[in-house]
Design a protein around this motif. Structure first.
Motif, PDB file in Angstrom:
ATOM      1  N   MET A   1      -8.852 -17.272 -13.328  1.00 11.96           N
ATOM      2  CA  MET A   1      -8.676 -16.048 -12.568  1.00 11.96           C
ATOM      3  C   MET A   1      -9.546 -16.095 -11.332  1.00 11.96           C
ATOM      4  O   MET A   1     -10.650 -16.610 -11.362  1.00 11.96           O
ATOM      5  CB  MET A   1      -9.099 -14.851 -13.396  1.00 11.96           C
ATOM      6  N   SER A   2      -9.031 -15.450 -10.335  1.00 13.26           N
ATOM      7  CA  SER A   2      -9.821 -15.420  -9.105  1.00 13.26           C
ATOM      8  C   SER A   2     -10.827 -14.275  -9.163  1.00 13.26           C
ATOM      9  O   SER A   2     -10.681 -13.323  -9.934  1.00 13.26           O
ATOM     10  CB  SER A   2      -8.899 -15.252  -7.895  1.00 13.26           C
ATOM     11  N   ARG A   3     -11.777 -14.373  -8.330  1.00 13.13           N
ATOM     12  CA  ARG A   3     -12.844 -13.364  -8.294  1.00 13.13           C
ATOM     13  C   ARG A   3     -12.317 -12.004  -7.849  1.00 13.13           C
ATOM     14  O   ARG A   3     -12.767 -10.959  -8.323  1.00 13.13           O
ATOM     15  CB  ARG A   3     -13.954 -13.860  -7.348  1.00 13.13           C
ATOM     16  N   ASN A   4     -11.346 -11.971  -6.967  1.00 18.56           N
ATOM     17  CA  ASN A   4     -10.820 -10.707  -6.430  1.00 18.56           C
ATOM     18  C   ASN A   4     -10.003  -9.935  -7.451  1.00 18.56           C
ATOM     19  O   ASN A   4      -9.845  -8.729  -7.325  1.00 18.56           O
ATOM     20  CB  ASN A   4      -9.980 -10.969  -5.183  1.00 18.56           C
ATOM     21  N   SER A   5      -9.466 -10.563  -8.450  1.00 22.22           N
ATOM     22  CA  SER A   5      -8.651  -9.846  -9.424  1.00 22.22           C
ATOM     23  C   SER A   5      -9.510  -9.045 -10.398  1.00 22.22           C
ATOM     24  O   SER A   5      -9.034  -8.127 -11.029  1.00 22.22           O
ATOM     25  CB  SER A   5      -7.754 -10.820 -10.178  1.00 22.22           C
ATOM     26  N   LEU A   6     -10.789  -9.404 -10.556  1.00 26.78           N
ATOM     27  CA  LEU A   6     -11.656  -8.693 -11.487  1.00 26.78           C
ATOM     28  C   LEU A   6     -12.398  -7.525 -10.846  1.00 26.78           C
ATOM     29  O   LEU A   6     -12.829  -6.617 -11.544  1.00 26.78           O
ATOM     30  CB  LEU A   6     -12.689  -9.663 -12.086  1.00 26.78           C
ATOM     31  N   TYR A   7     -12.568  -7.530  -9.574  1.00 25.05           N
ATOM     32  CA  TYR A   7     -13.351  -6.517  -8.875  1.00 25.05           C
ATOM     33  C   TYR A   7     -12.520  -5.863  -7.780  1.00 25.05           C
ATOM     34  O   TYR A   7     -11.530  -6.427  -7.317  1.00 25.05           O
ATOM     35  CB  TYR A   7     -14.600  -7.143  -8.239  1.00 25.05           C
ATOM     36  N   PHE A   8     -12.960  -4.683  -7.400  1.00 19.36           N
ATOM     37  CA  PHE A   8     -12.326  -4.027  -6.254  1.00 19.36           C
ATOM     38  C   PHE A   8     -12.696  -4.772  -4.985  1.00 19.36           C
ATOM     39  O   PHE A   8     -13.775  -5.343  -4.872  1.00 19.36           O
ATOM     40  CB  PHE A   8     -12.812  -2.578  -6.118  1.00 19.36           C
ATOM     41  N   ASP A  10     -13.850  -4.956  -1.058  1.00 20.78           N
ATOM     42  CA  ASP A  10     -14.872  -4.195  -0.336  1.00 20.78           C
ATOM     43  C   ASP A  10     -14.282  -2.959   0.329  1.00 20.78           C
ATOM     44  O   ASP A  10     -14.912  -1.902   0.361  1.00 20.78           O
ATOM     45  CB  ASP A  10     -15.546  -5.087   0.710  1.00 20.78           C
ATOM     46  N   MET A  11     -13.074  -3.073   0.851  1.00 20.52           N
ATOM     47  CA  MET A  11     -12.435  -1.930   1.503  1.00 20.52           C
ATOM     48  C   MET A  11     -12.101  -0.834   0.485  1.00 20.52           C
ATOM     49  O   MET A  11     -12.279   0.345   0.757  1.00 20.52           O
ATOM     50  CB  MET A  11     -11.179  -2.397   2.234  1.00 20.52           C
ATOM     51  N   ALA A  12     -11.617  -1.199  -0.690  1.00 20.40           N
ATOM     52  CA  ALA A  12     -11.292  -0.208  -1.721  1.00 20.40           C
ATOM     53  C   ALA A  12     -12.553   0.472  -2.219  1.00 20.40           C
ATOM     54  O   ALA A  12     -12.561   1.691  -2.444  1.00 20.40           O
ATOM     55  CB  ALA A  12     -10.562  -0.871  -2.873  1.00 20.40           C
ATOM     56  N   ARG A  13     -13.632  -0.256  -2.389  1.00 21.18           N
ATOM     57  CA  ARG A  13     -14.899   0.319  -2.820  1.00 21.18           C
ATOM     58  C   ARG A  13     -15.429   1.286  -1.766  1.00 21.18           C
ATOM     59  O   ARG A  13     -15.895   2.379  -2.092  1.00 21.18           O
ATOM     60  CB  ARG A  13     -15.915  -0.794  -3.091  1.00 21.18           C
TER      61      ARG A  13
END
Length: 134
Positions: A1-8, A10-13
């Motif tokens: 899995m990529s790192r972006n799929s687990l976390y929001f 920066d723009m969404a946060r």
């Protein structure tokens, strides 16, 4: 899995935090303007009238003549009455000296009446002084 799929992202946060802060500021503004009283006072005077007004929200409005030498309208205090039981007791006390506990809010709400000053409690009722001196 990529790192972006687990976390929001920066723009969404950033968007979530911004919306949360704006909602918190709006809730604080509403609380201090409309919910909590700005001033609590005791006023004494002659109760001049109590009327029921409104098309949608039927509210009670009252006028209290404050003590002084002038009988002009600048000595009249306009207040709203929320509770029907208080309004009914004030209907029978028109023309008498009354002492009221009043709550003053920064903002007006349609279901609270036309005034930002709300009568909360009737403390004392006496007959007016016949000499006209307070």
């Amino acid at each position: 899995m990529s790192r972006n799929s687990l976390y929001f992202s920066d723009m969404a946060r950033f968007s979530f935090v911004t919306i949360f802060i704006l909602l918190l500021l709006l809730a604080t503004l509403i609380y201090f303007r409309y919910i909590t009283p700005y001033q609590i006072s005791i006023q004494h005077g002659i109760l001049r009238s109590v009327v029921q007004r409104g098309y949608v929200f039927k509210t009670y409005e009252g006028y209290l003549q404050l003590p002084g030498k002038s009988d002009t309208t600048d000595r009249l205090l306009h207040f709203s009455i929320i509770r029907k039981t208080l309004a009914d007791s004030l209907f029978s006390d028109i023309g008498k000296d009354v002492t009221l506990k009043l709550l003053t809010y920064k903002g007006k709400l349609p279901w609270r009446g036309e005034s930002a000053v709300i009568a909360d409690e009737l403390l004392y009722v006496t007959l007016p002084d016949s000499t006209g001196i307070y």
